[in-house]
Design a protein around this motif. Structure first.
Motif, mmCIF file in Angstrom:
data_model
loop_
_atom_site.group_PDB
_atom_site.id
_atom_site.type_symbol
_atom_site.label_atom_id
_atom_site.label_comp_id
_atom_site.label_asym_id
_atom_site.label_seq_id
_atom_site.Cartn_x
_atom_site.Cartn_y
_atom_site.Cartn_z
ATOM 1 N N PRO A 263 -20.658 3.976 11.781
ATOM 2 C CA PRO A 263 -21.179 3.572 10.472
ATOM 3 C C PRO A 263 -20.843 2.121 10.110
ATOM 4 C CG PRO A 263 -20.199 5.756 10.332
ATOM 5 C CD PRO A 263 -19.834 5.201 11.675
ATOM 6 N N LEU A 264 -19.713 1.632 10.596
ATOM 7 C CA LEU A 264 -19.342 0.239 10.341
ATOM 8 C C LEU A 264 -20.162 -0.715 11.207
ATOM 9 C CD1 LEU A 264 -15.448 0.590 10.163
ATOM 10 C CD2 LEU A 264 -17.037 0.315 8.253
ATOM 11 N N ARG A 265 -20.338 -0.354 12.482
ATOM 12 C CA ARG A 265 -21.114 -1.203 13.391
ATOM 13 C C ARG A 265 -22.549 -1.375 12.910
ATOM 14 N NH1 ARG A 265 -21.964 1.929 17.498
ATOM 15 N NH2 ARG A 265 -22.937 0.272 18.697
ATOM 16 N N PHE A 433 -15.764 7.573 7.821
ATOM 17 C CA PHE A 433 -16.765 6.629 7.313
ATOM 18 C C PHE A 433 -18.160 7.245 7.173
ATOM 19 C CE2 PHE A 433 -13.711 4.038 9.855
ATOM 20 C CZ PHE A 433 -13.121 3.358 8.794
ATOM 21 N N GLN A 434 -18.318 8.519 7.540
ATOM 22 C CA GLN A 434 -19.673 9.081 7.580
ATOM 23 C C GLN A 434 -20.242 9.385 6.202
ATOM 24 O OE1 GLN A 434 -20.829 11.764 10.570
ATOM 25 N NE2 GLN A 434 -19.492 10.917 12.137
ATOM 26 N N LEU A 439 -17.388 5.558 2.626
ATOM 27 C CA LEU A 439 -17.586 4.255 3.275
ATOM 28 C C LEU A 439 -17.602 3.140 2.234
ATOM 29 C CD1 LEU A 439 -18.233 2.433 5.672
ATOM 30 C CD2 LEU A 439 -20.624 3.129 5.487
ATOM 31 N N ASP A 440 -18.331 3.347 1.150
ATOM 32 C CA ASP A 440 -18.387 2.344 0.085
ATOM 33 C C ASP A 440 -16.989 2.072 -0.481
ATOM 34 O OD1 ASP A 440 -21.103 2.352 0.433
ATOM 35 O OD2 ASP A 440 -21.580 3.310 -1.477
ATOM 36 N N GLN A 454 -25.335 2.646 2.407
ATOM 37 C CA GLN A 454 -25.894 3.104 3.677
ATOM 38 C C GLN A 454 -25.608 4.587 3.861
ATOM 39 O OE1 GLN A 454 -25.529 1.139 7.852
ATOM 40 N NE2 GLN A 454 -23.851 2.600 7.795
ATOM 41 N N ASP A 455 -26.654 5.364 4.115
ATOM 42 C CA ASP A 455 -26.512 6.803 4.362
ATOM 43 C C ASP A 455 -26.543 7.022 5.872
ATOM 44 O OD1 ASP A 455 -26.701 9.552 4.624
ATOM 45 O OD2 ASP A 455 -27.962 9.780 2.848
#
Length: 488
Positions: A263-265, A433-434, A439-440, A454-455
């Motif tokens: 998710p970060l990449r 992070f999923q 993540l935010d 981002q979803d």
């Protein structure tokens, strides 16, 4: 069964694509990989551990992952040895020669799992491992033709044309199989083709004439296709956009579950870098210490690379630091292994940045979890999910400052640690992070002010559908399934 001429030929992606295509048609379908070697793993709904690739394939089939989908998982702990996981549970560490002798027992477990899946599903798409033409591995094989012969299933051979030599790979692989193995090959699939397929047609005709086997399809190269990697370390930043944060992750010698960072990449605001041996962690806004199959050995590896100095300098200048699973354990005072669970008996001093110690236990913690995340500066907690795969048990006063509350039937429990100065966070949760809210929150804690939402789960579904649509246009799946039925 899908077998490949080489590793990374496209076996995992083709199995995932066929699973999604068949599931769309209303077929009750499941993936299966007899033997896998990978440090990226997943926790199943029945409390076991399987390769990450089979969890992704199960998602493609629209079902939850089960331990039977990957009955033998080998997790390397040295260049010649691996932890052997049988039907989801860790058995022991074995050297390669010992595992070779163990294959008869392993085959019994493989066939047992396969028979259980057969009772539950109408169609099973099986993935081989590496290549069936590895002469030194053919005796007692349970991963490729040995399995196919044992259950009498037809085989597709896939090859990657993007690397070159595709006709030699296919012809050579077929030639190295026994007569009975050759007979069960029902055709070839060529993967990652770029350009005008008309220019490839003479080669396809030659291949069919030479081998007597049909080319079942030519799959075009899919730009920037994202599926979680089975094992190989993936590329750095893939997301497009204005980068506002620089994140670096050191690559341990036994790094595990690096799919945590997908998710970060893929995030449009993240400049992401895996830092290998000889590289520097300098100039990062956030350093994340990933999981590892051997925490003590990789603490030594970290110091050999002088990454411990990079980390301390990073903190002195106000940078943020995060640890996940083995990375959490490294941040404490000590890691003790009284039983030799990961390697030799002994203790290794951690970085001492968080107030706890870790002791390796004989049994693993394996669970999927849901809970809530509350980081410094947040007014309200946000949902978080993930999974735990670890042998260590951490204890200490620092763990009372936990950023995560995990929901359990018996109540709530705490996970992780936040440093007193709030610049370090740590957790045992892989997959943290999923969830987009989590993540935010982590990116905001690390210094990103205006978050582009981002979803990741929706992105993965979009990619599985894109893959399935592409394969469905390149391979006549109805004709393929009819051919499989005729094989019987």
């Amino acid at each position: 069964m899908v077998q490949g001429t080489t590793s990374d030929a496209g076996k995992t992606t083709l199995v995932a694509a066929l699973g999604r295509i068949l599931a769309r048609k209303g077929v009750k379908v499941a993936p299966f990989k007899p033997q896998n070697m990978a440090l990226n793993s997943a926790v199943t709904i029945d409390g076991g551990e399987i390769g990450r690739g089979q969890a992704v394939q199960a998602q493609a089939c629209g079902i939850a992952p089960l331990s039977d989908m990957n009955p033998i998982l080998l997790k390397p702990c040295s260049d010649t040895g691996a932890q052997v996981i049988v039907q989801g549970k860790a058995l022991s560490d074995m050297e390669a020669a010992s595992f070779h002798d163990y294959k008869k027992v392993a085959m019994a477990a493989v066939l047992d799992s396969y028979q259980r899946l057969k009772l539950q599903y109408d169609f099973i798409v099986v993935e081989g491992a590496g290549s069936p033409a590895e002469i030194n591995l053919r005796e007692g094989d349970i991963a490729n033709m040995g399995f196919a012969e044992a259950v009498d299933c037809p085989v597709i051979i896939i090859a990657d044309i993007d690397k070159g030599g595709v006709f030699a790979h296919l012809v050579g692989t077929l030639a190295l199989l026994s007569e009975s193995e050759q007979e069960r090959v029902i055709g070839f699939v060529i993967n990652r083709f770029r350009g005008d397929i008309a220019l490839l047609q003479p080669g396809l005709e030659w291949l069919e004439q030479r081998t007597g086997k049909p080319v079942l399809g030519v799959i075009p190269y899919l730009e920037k296709l994202h599926l979680e990697a089975e094992d190989a370390l993936t590329a750095n930043s893939l997301g497009e956009g204005d980068k506002t944060i620089n994140i670096k992750v050191p690559v341990w010698s036994r790094i595990s579950n690096h799919t945590d960072f997908d998710p970060l990449r893929l995030h449009p605001q993240v400049s992401f870098e895996f830092v290998g041996p000889g590289g520097s962690l300098a100039d990062a806004d956030l350093i994340i210490l990933p999981g590892t199959k051997n925490t003590r050995a990789d603490l030594d590896f970290m110091r050999e690379q002088q990454w411990d100095r990079d980390i301390r300098r990073h903190l002195r200048y106000g940078g943020k630091l995060m640890g996940i699973c083995g990375g959490l354990q490294m941040l404490g005072h000590w890691v003790h292994d009284d039983l030799g669970v990961e390697a030799s008996v002994g203790s290794t001093e951690g970085l001492g940045l968080l107030d706890f110690e870790t002791r390796m236990a004989a049994s693993k913690t394996l669970c999927n979890v849901n809970g809530s995340l509350l980081l410094p500066g947040m007014q309200e907690a946000v949902p978080v999910c993930g999974y735990e795969i670890h042998a260590g048990v951490s204890k200490g006063a620092g763990l009372l400052r936990a950023p995560i509350q995990i929901d359990e039937v018996s109540g709530k429990r705490l996970d992780g640690c936040v440093s007193v100065d709030e610049h370090i966070i740590a957790t045992y949760l892989h997959g943290i992070f999923q969830r987009p809210e989590a993540l935010d929150a982590i990116l905001q804690w690390a210094g990103v002010e205006a978050i582009q939402h981002q979803d990741y789960a929706a992105l993965v579904e979009q990619e599985l559908n894109r893959l399935a649509d592409t394969v469905a246009s390149a391979v006549d799946v109805d004709a393929l399934t009819a051919q499989v039925a005729r094989f019987r």
